[in-house]
Design a protein around this motif. Structure first.
Motif, PDB file in Angstrom:
ATOM      1  N   ASN A  44      68.929  -3.958  48.030  1.00  0.00           N
ATOM      2  CA  ASN A  44      68.213  -2.877  47.326  1.00  0.00           C
ATOM      3  C   ASN A  44      66.836  -3.309  46.827  1.00  0.00           C
ATOM      4  O   ASN A  44      66.514  -3.214  45.656  1.00  0.00           O
ATOM      5  N   LYS A  46      62.570  -2.907  47.211  1.00  0.00           N
ATOM      6  CA  LYS A  46      61.676  -1.749  47.346  1.00  0.00           C
ATOM      7  C   LYS A  46      60.616  -2.113  48.356  1.00  0.00           C
ATOM      8  O   LYS A  46      59.759  -2.938  48.023  1.00  0.00           O
ATOM      9  N   PRO A  47      60.575  -1.627  49.572  1.00  0.00           N
ATOM     10  CA  PRO A  47      61.577  -0.745  50.185  1.00  0.00           C
ATOM     11  C   PRO A  47      62.838  -1.522  50.552  1.00  0.00           C
ATOM     12  O   PRO A  47      62.796  -2.754  50.661  1.00  0.00           O
ATOM     13  N   PRO A  48      63.945  -0.816  50.757  1.00  0.00           N
ATOM     14  CA  PRO A  48      65.220  -1.494  51.009  1.00  0.00           C
ATOM     15  C   PRO A  48      65.289  -2.173  52.378  1.00  0.00           C
ATOM     16  O   PRO A  48      64.502  -1.879  53.274  1.00  0.00           O
ATOM     17  N   ASP A  54      64.088  -6.325  58.944  1.00  0.00           N
ATOM     18  CA  ASP A  54      63.925  -6.455  57.485  1.00  0.00           C
ATOM     19  C   ASP A  54      64.813  -7.580  56.963  1.00  0.00           C
ATOM     20  O   ASP A  54      64.397  -8.380  56.116  1.00  0.00           O
ATOM     21  N   TYR A  79      71.152  -1.928  54.070  1.00  0.00           N
ATOM     22  CA  TYR A  79      71.199  -0.832  53.078  1.00  0.00           C
ATOM     23  C   TYR A  79      71.419   0.463  53.866  1.00  0.00           C
ATOM     24  O   TYR A  79      70.567   0.855  54.669  1.00  0.00           O
ATOM     25  N   THR A  81      71.515   4.289  54.769  1.00  0.00           N
ATOM     26  CA  THR A  81      70.853   5.541  54.385  1.00  0.00           C
ATOM     27  C   THR A  81      71.479   6.652  55.230  1.00  0.00           C
ATOM     28  O   THR A  81      72.259   6.385  56.146  1.00  0.00           O
ATOM     29  N   ASN A 111      67.265   1.109  42.400  1.00  0.00           N
ATOM     30  CA  ASN A 111      66.765   1.199  43.789  1.00  0.00           C
ATOM     31  C   ASN A 111      67.786   1.789  44.768  1.00  0.00           C
ATOM     32  O   ASN A 111      67.982   1.257  45.857  1.00  0.00           O
ATOM     33  N   ASP A 113      67.634   5.178  45.469  1.00  0.00           N
ATOM     34  CA  ASP A 113      67.118   6.511  45.829  1.00  0.00           C
ATOM     35  C   ASP A 113      67.214   6.808  47.313  1.00  0.00           C
ATOM     36  O   ASP A 113      67.332   7.959  47.719  1.00  0.00           O
ATOM     37  N   ASN A 114      67.113   5.748  48.123  1.00  0.00           N
ATOM     38  CA  ASN A 114      67.202   5.958  49.569  1.00  0.00           C
ATOM     39  C   ASN A 114      68.639   5.872  50.083  1.00  0.00           C
ATOM     40  O   ASN A 114      68.870   5.831  51.277  1.00  0.00           O
TER      41      ASN A 114
END
Ligand code: NCD
Ligand code: ZN
Length: 347
Positions: A44, A46-48, A54, A79, A81, A111, A113-114
Motif C-alpha cells: 500500500n 502511493k501509488p500502490p 512495481d 495490491y 484493484t 492508502n 483508496d485504490n
C-alpha cells in the motif's frame, strides 16, 4: 518450577509488514532485518504496488536500503484493484515477484483508496489464484459507514469472507491482523487453507488504550483494538497449538506529525520491539515453548516454504523503551506497551 531465562528459536519471519519507501524505508528496515529473515511486504504505497514491474522495483529499493549482510528476504505482494489482471498476477507469481496478493476493501485503511470496491469484481482473479495456489491476504473489515467500527471485522466474516470461501473453497487465505474472538473462531473452524496473523499490539492492548487520560493517536491502528475479551481470545489463539495462527507484526510507521493530527493516520510502528513483545506475551501465558511455532514454523508451513535455518536467542532482562526515530526533520514513535517488557533479543 525454575524460571526460564533464555530461549533460542529458529529465526522468525514477519508475515505482514509495512516498510514504506525512501527515507522512511531506510530508517525502519534495520529493525526488521536484524531479527526476521523474511517478511511479507505490504503493497500500500502511493501509488500502490500493482504490476509485476512495481514489485520488482520496490524489492530492489528494499534490498538497496539494507545495511550489512543480514540475509533478509523481502517477499512481495500485489495490491488488488477492481482492474487487476489475472494474467499479470499469475505471471508475477510464477516469476517469484509476487508471493501473494493483498485485498484492501476500498477505503478500509491507510492508502486503500485504490482497493477493491466490491469483491465480485475480482472473482476472476480469485479463481486464478485458487487455481495456482497463490495466497490471498485480506484486510478483513467492511467499509460501510453504517457498520460500527468495532463490528467491521465480524461483519466482513459474515458478509464477505464466508460467501467468498463458499465460492472458492480451495483458495488459500490469510486473514490478516485478526482482532476479534469471532475472527479466532472463524479461523479455528476453517480448513488448512485458512491462516491468520496476529500482531503484537493486539495481544497487549485493548480499546481502552486509545483513551487513557486523553486521545492516544499512537495506539490507533486498523483494525482498531477491541474489547478485553477479544484480546484474551487472541492471546489464547496465538499461544495455542493451532498451526493456523502465525506472526505478522503489521508494523506500520507514520511520521509523528501524521499521527498527531486532526485526522491521524492508522498504524503502529512496533518493529523495534516486536519479537520481544511476543515473547513477553507467550511468557505471561506460560507458553514460551510455543513461541517458535507461532514465530518461525506455522507461517512457512502455510506458505509452503522451508523454515529458516538460523537461530535467534532471547534473554530475560528488562528491555529499555525505544527512542524516537529521526527521519529528516521528522520523527517516528515506536510502540510502547506502557508496561515492562522482560525479554531482549541477543545480537
Ligand atoms: C496500515 C498502514 O499504515 O499502512 N495501518 C494500520 O493501521 N494497520 C494499513 C493496514 O494494515 O491496515
Ligand atoms: Zn497492515
Amino acid at each position: 518450577m525454575t524460571q526460564q531465562n533464555e530461549l533460542t528459536i529458529r529465526r522468525p519471519d514477519d508475515w505482514h509488514l509495512h516498510l514504506r519507501d525512501g527515507d522512511l524505508l531506510t530508517a525502519v528496515l534495520p529493525f526488521t532485518a536484524n531479527v526476521f529473515r523474511r517478511a511479507i511486504i505490504m503493497p500500500n504505497l502511493k501509488p500502490p504496488v500493482v504490476k509485476v514491474a512495481d514489485a520488482v522495483a520496490y524489492r530492489t529499493r528494499i534490498l538497496k536500503a539494507l545495511a550489512g549482510d543480514t540475509g533478509f528476504e523481502p517477499l512481495m505482494t500485489a495490491y488488488l484493484t477492481d482492474a487487476t489482471d489475472a494474467d499479470e498476477l499469475s505471471r508475477g507469481h510464477a516469476e517469484g515477484a509476487f508471493t501473494a496478493a493483498k485485498l484492501y476493501p476500498a477505503g478500509a485503511t491507510t492508502n486503500s483508496d485504490n482497493g477493491v470496491t466490491d469483491i465480485g469484481k475480482i472473482y476472476g482473479v480469485l479463481e486464478r489464484m485458487e487455481e495456482i495456489g497463490m495466497p490471498l491476504l485480506v484486510h478483513g473489515e467492511v467499509t460501510d459507514p453504517d457498520v460500527d467500527i468495532f463490528d467491521r471485522e465480524q461483519v466482513f466474516i459474515d458478509n464477505v469472507l464466508i460467501p467468498t470461501l463458499q465460492r472458492f473453497d480451495r483458495l488459500k487465505v490469510v486473514f490478516e491482523h485478526i482482532t476479534t474472538a469471532e475472527g479466532v473462531a472463524f479461523v479455528e473452524g476453517s480448513g488448512a487453507n485458512i491462516g491468520a496473523t496476529i500482531t503484537p499490539h493486539h495481544l497487549v492492548i485493548n480499546r481502552n488504550a486509545l483513551f487513557v487520560g486523553g486521545m492516544r493517536p499512537h495506539m490507533f491502528c486498523l483494525p482498531v483494538a477491541k474489547r478485553e475479551r477479544h484480546r484474551l481470545a487472541l492471546r489464547a489463539a496465538a499461544t495455542s497449538d493451532d498451526t493456523s495462527f502465525f506472526l505478522g507484526t503489521d508494523s506500520a510507521p507514520h511520521l509523528v506529525s501524521e499521527k498527531e493530527s486532526d485526522c491521524g493516520c492508522a498504524g503502529i510502528f512496533n518493529a523495534p520491539s516486536a519479537l520481544e513483545v511476543y515473547a513477553q506475551v507467550f511468557d505471561e501465558e506460560g507458553a514460551l515453548d510455543r513461541l517458535e511455532a507461532f514465530a518461525s514454523l506455522n507461517g512457512p508451513a502455510f506458505y509452503g516454504m522451508p523454515p529458516n535455518e538460523g537461530k535467534v536467542t532471547l534473554k530475560r532482562g528488562e528491555r529499555p523503551a525505544d527512542d524516537r526515530l529521526t527521519v529528516g526533520s521528522e520523527e517516528i514513535l515506536p510502540f510502547d506497551t506502557g508496561k515492562s517488557v522482560l525479554w531482549r533479543v541477543v545480537y
